[in-house]
Design a protein around this motif. Structure first.
Motif, PDB file in Angstrom:
ATOM      1  N   SER A  72       0.776  -1.452  -0.118  1.00 13.09           N
ATOM      2  CA  SER A  72       0.049   0.415   0.263  1.00 13.09           C
ATOM      3  C   SER A  72       0.680   1.046  -0.231  1.00 13.09           C
ATOM      4  O   SER A  72       1.261   1.602   0.609  1.00 13.09           O
ATOM      5  CB  SER A  72      -0.995   0.173   1.260  1.00 13.09           C
ATOM      6  N   LEU A  73       0.911   1.964  -1.311  1.00 16.55           N
ATOM      7  CA  LEU A  73       1.640   3.624  -1.152  1.00 16.55           C
ATOM      8  C   LEU A  73       0.550   4.117  -1.017  1.00 16.55           C
ATOM      9  O   LEU A  73      -0.278   4.062  -1.504  1.00 16.55           O
ATOM     10  CB  LEU A  73       1.626   3.131  -2.530  1.00 16.55           C
ATOM     11  N   ILE A  74       1.173   5.305  -0.321  1.00 11.97           N
ATOM     12  CA  ILE A  74       0.029   6.915   0.424  1.00 11.97           C
ATOM     13  C   ILE A  74       1.093   7.821   0.020  1.00 11.97           C
ATOM     14  O   ILE A  74       1.657   7.936  -0.302  1.00 11.97           O
ATOM     15  CB  ILE A  74       0.497   7.292   1.862  1.00 11.97           C
ATOM     16  N   ASN A  75       0.176   8.246  -1.777  1.00 12.83           N
ATOM     17  CA  ASN A  75       0.684   9.524  -2.553  1.00 12.83           C
ATOM     18  C   ASN A  75       1.263  10.381  -0.806  1.00 12.83           C
ATOM     19  O   ASN A  75      -0.233  11.079   0.237  1.00 12.83           O
ATOM     20  CB  ASN A  75       0.046   9.859  -2.925  1.00 12.83           C
ATOM     21  N   GLY A  76       1.790  11.796  -0.874  1.00 10.59           N
ATOM     22  CA  GLY A  76       1.530  13.281  -0.360  1.00 10.59           C
ATOM     23  C   GLY A  76       2.840  14.142  -0.941  1.00 10.59           C
ATOM     24  O   GLY A  76       3.157  13.524  -2.317  1.00 10.59           O
ATOM     25  N   GLU A  77       3.399  14.487   0.146  1.00 14.09           N
ATOM     26  CA  GLU A  77       4.193  16.301  -0.612  1.00 14.09           C
ATOM     27  C   GLU A  77       5.258  16.381   0.530  1.00 14.09           C
ATOM     28  O   GLU A  77       4.686  16.346   1.589  1.00 14.09           O
ATOM     29  CB  GLU A  77       3.281  17.699  -0.640  1.00 14.09           C
ATOM     30  N   LEU A  78       6.774  16.333   0.005  1.00 12.94           N
ATOM     31  CA  LEU A  78       7.440  16.363   0.629  1.00 12.94           C
ATOM     32  C   LEU A  78       7.991  17.953   0.509  1.00 12.94           C
ATOM     33  O   LEU A  78       8.253  18.635   0.036  1.00 12.94           O
ATOM     34  CB  LEU A  78       8.463  15.199   0.181  1.00 12.94           C
ATOM     35  N   TYR A  79       7.873  18.685   2.315  1.00  9.30           N
ATOM     36  CA  TYR A  79       8.028  19.623   1.924  1.00  9.30           C
ATOM     37  C   TYR A  79       9.729  20.327   2.031  1.00  9.30           C
ATOM     38  O   TYR A  79      10.580  19.602   3.622  1.00  9.30           O
ATOM     39  CB  TYR A  79       7.632  20.449   3.091  1.00  9.30           C
ATOM     40  N   TYR A  80      10.143  20.957   1.941  1.00  8.04           N
ATOM     41  CA  TYR A  80      11.580  21.631   2.620  1.00  8.04           C
ATOM     42  C   TYR A  80      11.312  23.202   2.364  1.00  8.04           C
ATOM     43  O   TYR A  80      10.963  23.756   1.773  1.00  8.04           O
ATOM     44  CB  TYR A  80      12.744  21.709   0.998  1.00  8.04           C
ATOM     45  N   PHE A  81      11.987  23.515   4.053  1.00 14.84           N
ATOM     46  CA  PHE A  81      11.729  24.838   4.629  1.00 14.84           C
ATOM     47  C   PHE A  81      12.822  25.627   4.461  1.00 14.84           C
ATOM     48  O   PHE A  81      13.712  24.917   4.523  1.00 14.84           O
ATOM     49  CB  PHE A  81      10.769  24.720   5.801  1.00 14.84           C
TER      50      PHE A  81
END
Length: 300
Positions: A72-81
Motif C-alpha cells: 500500500s503506497l500513500i501519496n503525499g508532498e515532501l516539503y523543504y522549508f
C-alpha cells in the motif's frame, strides 16, 4: 487569554520533531490542495510529490498514518522549508495537529525512485479505527459543503413560507429561531475555516478576524451589502456598524449578530435584520471558500 508564545510552550500541543532540519512529509490537510497548506506555504522553499509504504486509518474524523512494509503506497508532498523558517513551519504544524492522536516519526519517502529521510506525523492509537480503502487523502470538509447547503435549504424554506405569508407579522418565533440556528451554524463553519487556514495569532480567540483581510471578503462585501446598518451588542451596548467600505467593522457587525436579541414588539424588524445578515454573510463566505480552494491549485 492564552498568547501564541504561551501556547507553543504548553503541554497541550506536540513537541517539535527531534530533527527539524529534515523535510516534512504531508499526507493530509497540509497538502497543497488543502486549506491548512496556507499555514506553511510562505515558509516553504520547495516541495515534491512523494510516496511512502503505509496505511491510512480514520478515527473520530481524524486521518491517521500507520507505516507498514506492505504494497500500500500513500501519496503525499515532501516539503523543504526555508533555512530560517524551519522552527516556525514546524511550530505551525504541531500547533494544528492534535497531540492526542499524533506523534513524530522519521520515515523514508520515495522520490523519483530514491529514498529521502523525512519527518511525518503518525497515529498514536489505532483502536476503533477504520482502514480507508482509498488510502490517498482527498477531502472536502462537510462544514464547507454540506453545512452550507443546509443553511441554504433553511433560507429557501423560509422564502417559501414568506411568499405564502404563513408567518410574517405573527407572534410565532419558530421562523426567526430557525434563522438564528442557521446563523450560528454559519459561524461554526467560519471559525473552523479560520482555524484550518490561518497560522496562530497572538490572540487565539480572535483568529477569525483574519477573514476581514481576505481580498475576496472585501470584494464581495462591496458587491453584496446595499445599505449601512447598525445593531447594539446585548452585553456592552456597543454600536456595531455594517459598512461595506470597512471589512473589519463589517465582520464585527456580523459576529455580534450571532447573539442578537429578538423582541415580541419588534419581531418583524428583527426578522429582517437576522435574515438579511444571514443571506449576505453566507454568500460572502461561500465565495471565500471557493476562492481558497482555487488559490493554491492555481499557484502550483
Amino acid at each position: 487569554m492564552l498568547k501564541k508564545s504561551e501556547y507553543l510552550k504548553s503541554d497541550k500541543i506536540l513537541k517539535p520533531p527531534l530533527n527539524i532540519n529534515l523535510p516534512y512529509f504531508a499526507y493530509g490537510l497540509f497538502k497543497p490542495d488543502q486549506l491548512a497548506y496556507n499555514k506553511i506555504k510562505n515558509l516553504t522553499k520547495k516541495y515534491h510529490p512523494g510516496k511512502i509504504y503505509a496505511e491510512i486509518y480514520l478515527k473520530d474524523g481524524i486521518v491517521l498514518l500507520k507505516p507498514k512494509t506492505c504494497k500500500s503506497l500513500i501519496n503525499g508532498e515532501l516539503y523543504y522549508f526555508e533555512e530560517d523558517m524551519k522552527n516556525l513551519a514546524y511550530d505551525n504544524i504541531r500547533a494544528f495537529e492534535p497531540k492526542k492522536f499524533y506523534k513524530w516519526q522519521e520515515i523514508k519517502v520515495i522520490i523519483n525512485g530514491n529514498l529521502v529521510k523525512a519527518n511525518t506525523l503518525i497515529g498514536k492509537d489505532f483502536k476503533n479505527c477504520k482502514l480507508l480503502k482509498n488510502p490517498n487523502f482527498q477531502s472536502e470538509d462537510p462544514f464547507f459543503k454540506e453545512a452550507l447547503c443546509e443553511i441554504e435549504s433553511i433560507i429557501k424554506e423560509d422564502n417559501i413560507n414568506q411568499e405564502k405569508l404563513e408567518w410574517i407579522n405573527t407572534r410565532n418565533f419558530q421562523h426567526i429561531f430557525r434563522l438564528q440556528m442557521a446563523y450560528s451554524l454559519l459561524w461554526t463553519c467560519i471559525k473552523r475555516f479560520a482555524f484550518i487556514k490561518y497560522p496562530l495569532t497572538d490572540d487565539l480567540s480572535n483568529q477569525y478576524k483574519l477573514i476581514a483581510k481576505e481580498p475576496v471578503f472585501k470584494e464581495n462585501l462591496l458587491k453584496t451589502v446595499k445599505t449601512e446598518r447598525k445593531i447594539y451588542s446585548s452585553d456592552y451596548l456597543n454600536e456595531n456598524i455594517l459598512n461595506k467600505n470597512s471589512p473589519e467593522e463589517s465582520l464585527n457587525y456580523y459576529y455580534t449578530l450571532r447573539n442578537y436579541g429578538v423582541h415580541r414588539e419588534t419581531i418583524s424588524e428583527d426578522y429582517i435584520i437576522i435574515k438579511t445578515g444571514l443571506q449576505e454573510l453566507l454568500k460572502i463566505f461561500k465565495e471565500i471558500v471557493e476562492n481558497s480552494k482555487k488559490e493554491n491549485i492555481n499557484e502550483k
